[in-house]
Scaffold this motif. Structure first.
Motif, PDB file in Angstrom:
ATOM      1  N   VAL A   1      35.732  20.109  10.414  1.00 53.72           N
ATOM      2  CA  VAL A   1      34.807  20.751  11.350  1.00 53.72           C
ATOM      3  C   VAL A   1      35.529  21.920  12.008  1.00 53.72           C
ATOM      4  CG1 VAL A   1      33.521  20.502  13.508  1.00 53.72           C
ATOM      5  CG2 VAL A   1      33.453  18.677  11.786  1.00 53.72           C
ATOM      6  N   LEU A   2      34.902  23.090  11.975  1.00 51.22           N
ATOM      7  CA  LEU A   2      35.424  24.278  12.645  1.00 51.22           C
ATOM      8  C   LEU A   2      34.531  24.586  13.843  1.00 51.22           C
ATOM      9  CD1 LEU A   2      36.279  26.588   9.589  1.00 51.22           C
ATOM     10  CD2 LEU A   2      37.750  24.934  10.774  1.00 51.22           C
ATOM     11  N   LEU A   3      35.139  24.664  15.017  1.00 49.27           N
ATOM     12  CA  LEU A   3      34.407  24.904  16.248  1.00 49.27           C
ATOM     13  C   LEU A   3      34.737  26.277  16.811  1.00 49.27           C
ATOM     14  CD1 LEU A   3      34.993  21.453  17.984  1.00 49.27           C
ATOM     15  CD2 LEU A   3      32.985  22.164  16.663  1.00 49.27           C
ATOM     16  N   ALA A   4      33.771  26.865  17.517  1.00 48.20           N
ATOM     17  CA  ALA A   4      34.013  28.120  18.218  1.00 48.20           C
ATOM     18  C   ALA A   4      34.681  27.828  19.555  1.00 48.20           C
ATOM     19  CB  ALA A   4      32.695  28.859  18.435  1.00 48.20           C
ATOM     20  N   GLU A   5      35.513  28.752  19.999  1.00 50.35           N
ATOM     21  CA  GLU A   5      36.158  28.571  21.299  1.00 50.35           C
ATOM     22  C   GLU A   5      35.118  28.588  22.422  1.00 50.35           C
ATOM     23  OE1 GLU A   5      39.973  30.312  23.813  1.00 50.35           O
ATOM     24  OE2 GLU A   5      38.986  31.617  22.342  1.00 50.35           O
ATOM     25  N   ARG A   6      34.085  29.419  22.265  1.00 49.73           N
ATOM     26  CA  ARG A   6      32.990  29.485  23.235  1.00 49.73           C
ATOM     27  C   ARG A   6      31.680  29.350  22.466  1.00 49.73           C
ATOM     28  NH1 ARG A   6      36.124  33.617  23.614  1.00 49.73           N
ATOM     29  NH2 ARG A   6      34.547  34.998  22.734  1.00 49.73           N
ATOM     30  N   ASP A   7      30.892  28.364  22.843  1.00 49.30           N
ATOM     31  CA  ASP A   7      29.632  28.145  22.123  1.00 49.30           C
ATOM     32  C   ASP A   7      28.552  27.760  23.124  1.00 49.30           C
ATOM     33  OD1 ASP A   7      27.564  27.504  20.376  1.00 49.30           O
ATOM     34  OD2 ASP A   7      28.937  26.685  18.871  1.00 49.30           O
ATOM     35  N   ASP A   8      27.606  28.681  23.350  1.00 51.28           N
ATOM     36  CA  ASP A   8      26.503  28.382  24.268  1.00 51.28           C
ATOM     37  C   ASP A   8      25.195  28.137  23.514  1.00 51.28           C
ATOM     38  OD1 ASP A   8      25.990  30.932  23.400  1.00 51.28           O
ATOM     39  OD2 ASP A   8      25.865  31.853  25.386  1.00 51.28           O
ATOM     40  N   VAL A   9      25.285  27.993  22.196  1.00 47.46           N
ATOM     41  CA  VAL A   9      24.108  27.672  21.385  1.00 47.46           C
ATOM     42  C   VAL A   9      24.137  26.196  21.000  1.00 47.46           C
ATOM     43  CG1 VAL A   9      22.845  28.173  19.259  1.00 47.46           C
ATOM     44  CG2 VAL A   9      23.974  30.033  20.509  1.00 47.46           C
ATOM     45  N   VAL A  10      25.173  25.803  20.271  1.00 46.81           N
ATOM     46  CA  VAL A  10      25.422  24.387  20.032  1.00 46.81           C
ATOM     47  C   VAL A  10      26.491  23.973  21.040  1.00 46.81           C
ATOM     48  CG1 VAL A  10      26.278  22.650  18.413  1.00 46.81           C
ATOM     49  CG2 VAL A  10      24.827  24.513  17.587  1.00 46.81           C
ATOM     50  N   LEU A  11      26.088  23.308  22.091  1.00 49.56           N
ATOM     51  CA  LEU A  11      27.028  22.961  23.155  1.00 49.56           C
ATOM     52  C   LEU A  11      28.099  22.003  22.635  1.00 49.56           C
ATOM     53  CD1 LEU A  11      24.576  22.504  26.164  1.00 49.56           C
ATOM     54  CD2 LEU A  11      25.860  24.546  25.464  1.00 49.56           C
ATOM     55  N   PRO A  12      29.306  22.068  23.190  1.00 52.02           N
ATOM     56  CA  PRO A  12      30.401  21.237  22.690  1.00 52.02           C
ATOM     57  C   PRO A  12      30.077  19.752  22.592  1.00 52.02           C
ATOM     58  CG  PRO A  12      31.234  22.876  24.227  1.00 52.02           C
ATOM     59  CD  PRO A  12      29.740  22.997  24.255  1.00 52.02           C
ATOM     60  N   GLU A  13      29.273  19.245  23.517  1.00 52.76           N
ATOM     61  CA  GLU A  13      28.953  17.815  23.466  1.00 52.76           C
ATOM     62  C   GLU A  13      28.108  17.442  22.256  1.00 52.76           C
ATOM     63  OE1 GLU A  13      26.434  19.467  27.018  1.00 52.76           O
ATOM     64  OE2 GLU A  13      28.398  19.820  26.106  1.00 52.76           O
ATOM     65  N   ARG A  14      27.334  18.399  21.738  1.00 55.44           N
ATOM     66  CA  ARG A  14      26.535  18.130  20.541  1.00 55.44           C
ATOM     67  C   ARG A  14      27.446  17.961  19.322  1.00 55.44           C
ATOM     68  NH1 ARG A  14      23.573  16.996  23.671  1.00 55.44           N
ATOM     69  NH2 ARG A  14      23.830  15.146  22.395  1.00 55.44           N
ATOM     70  N   SER A  15      28.431  18.846  19.185  1.00 61.19           N
ATOM     71  CA  SER A  15      29.390  18.714  18.082  1.00 61.19           C
ATOM     72  C   SER A  15      30.248  17.469  18.265  1.00 61.19           C
ATOM     73  CB  SER A  15      30.290  19.946  18.006  1.00 61.19           C
ATOM     74  OG  SER A  15      29.556  21.111  17.723  1.00 61.19           O
ATOM     75  N   ALA A  16      30.666  17.215  19.496  1.00 69.54           N
ATOM     76  CA  ALA A  16      31.543  16.075  19.769  1.00 69.54           C
ATOM     77  C   ALA A  16      30.863  14.757  19.423  1.00 69.54           C
ATOM     78  CB  ALA A  16      31.973  16.082  21.235  1.00 69.54           C
ATOM     79  N   LYS A  17      29.573  14.658  19.700  1.00 67.93           N
ATOM     80  CA  LYS A  17      28.864  13.421  19.394  1.00 67.93           C
ATOM     81  C   LYS A  17      28.801  13.181  17.897  1.00 67.93           C
ATOM     82  CE  LYS A  17      24.802  10.740  20.716  1.00 67.93           C
ATOM     83  NZ  LYS A  17      23.555  10.708  21.527  1.00 67.93           N
ATOM     84  N   LEU A  18      28.608  14.243  17.122  1.00 67.84           N
ATOM     85  CA  LEU A  18      28.593  14.106  15.662  1.00 67.84           C
ATOM     86  C   LEU A  18      29.969  13.706  15.145  1.00 67.84           C
ATOM     87  CD1 LEU A  18      27.093  14.479  12.941  1.00 67.84           C
ATOM     88  CD2 LEU A  18      27.891  16.860  12.973  1.00 67.84           C
TER      89      LEU A  18
END
Length: 277
Positions: free
Chosen positions: A214-231
């Motif tokens: 999984v590659l995450l953006a340093e700043r993400d206001d579209v898919v909030l970090p908690e949405r990725s974290a839950k997955l």
């Protein structure tokens, strides 16, 4: 309150409720086009390093492209890419110069998006993904297939890899479900009742066996970090997680580091499972 004032207030309330109902009805009717963002974009020209792909769907053709700059015979690893919302994969192809020799890239534009025709939907996008993957297996039988899904496309990628075997799966700014993401944008809409294209990745990931990054953006206001974290927390196998410094939800696909990490992980997955998939 006088009877006249009461009637005025009641009429205003009725008009407001009617407007809300009309808005909800519009969202329900147009949700596929809104979710996939099918606004037409400027045409992007591609070089001779690409071959074209298409298949027929109700309403026209789904169109895609395969990048193999060193010829089909030299293709060893192929990224099968599923784009984000409103993304024309021909524009994404501008970043492919970072791919090393032996790597290729294949993608289709979703129905109704860019040069593809038809009506977009979750079911349609997954069906088109399966058809593309089947074509690539026949067209490039010696290439290892690595699935990459970005944002909206992560939901397509997960459902595809839950159905078929691939050498690796990589997700860029993924979410647990589109329903949860959409709630942020439409907080007053009963989305659980209206949203047909829920892309419940949390449920579909149970069937994924491929090595995953999984590659995450340093700043993400579209898919909030908690949405990725839950997955990520629900993922059935160990998952590698990296954050692209300086990136946001939209810019992450244009970073050299993103592409280098995609390549490195694909090669690592191949070394761990050397047989072609």
């Amino acid at each position: 309150m006088s009877s006249k004032a009461y009637r005025v207030a009641l009429s205003a309330s009725g008009a407001a409720l009617g407007a809300i109902a009309a808005y909800w009805a519009l969202l329900a009717a147009r949700q596929g086009h809104i979710l996939f963002d099918t606004r037409k974009l400027p045409v992007v020209a591609l070089s001779g390093d690409f071959s074209t792909y298409s298949h027929t769907v109700p309403g026209g053709m789904v169109r895609g492209y395969v990048y193999h700059p060193h010829g089909e015979a030299a293709l060893q690893d192929l990224f099968v890419y599923f784009a984000g919302r409103g993304e024309d994969v021909r524009a994404t192809a501008k970043a492919l110069h970072w791919l090393p020799e032996g790597f290729g890239f294949a993608a289709v534009n979703y129905r109704g998006m860019a040069d593809s025709e038809g009506h977009p939907s979750e079911i349609a996008s997954v069906a088109d993904a399966v058809q593309l993957a089947n074509h690539l297996r026949k067209a490039f039988p010696h290439a290892r297939l690595h699935v990459v899904g970005r944002s909206l496309g992560s939901g397509v990628a997960i459902q595809l890899v839950a159905q078929q075997k691939f050498s690796s799966l990589q997700l860029i700014t993924p979410y647990d479900s589109m329903l949860e993401v959409a709630k942020k944008r439409f907080p007053l809409v009963p989305l659980s009742l209206l949203l047909r294209h829920q892309f419940n990745s949390l449920a579909h990931c149970i069937g994924v066996a491929a090595k995953t990054q999984v590659l995450l953006a340093e700043r993400d206001d579209v898919v909030l970090p908690e949405r990725s974290a839950k997955l990520i927390a629900a993922w059935p196998t160990p998952v590698s997680v990296r954050t692209i410094a300086g990136s946001d939800h939209h810019s992450i696909i244009g970073f050299e580091e993103t592409w280098l990490l995609l390549v490195d992980f694909a090669l690592t997955a191949v070394l761990a499972m050397p047989e072609a998939v």
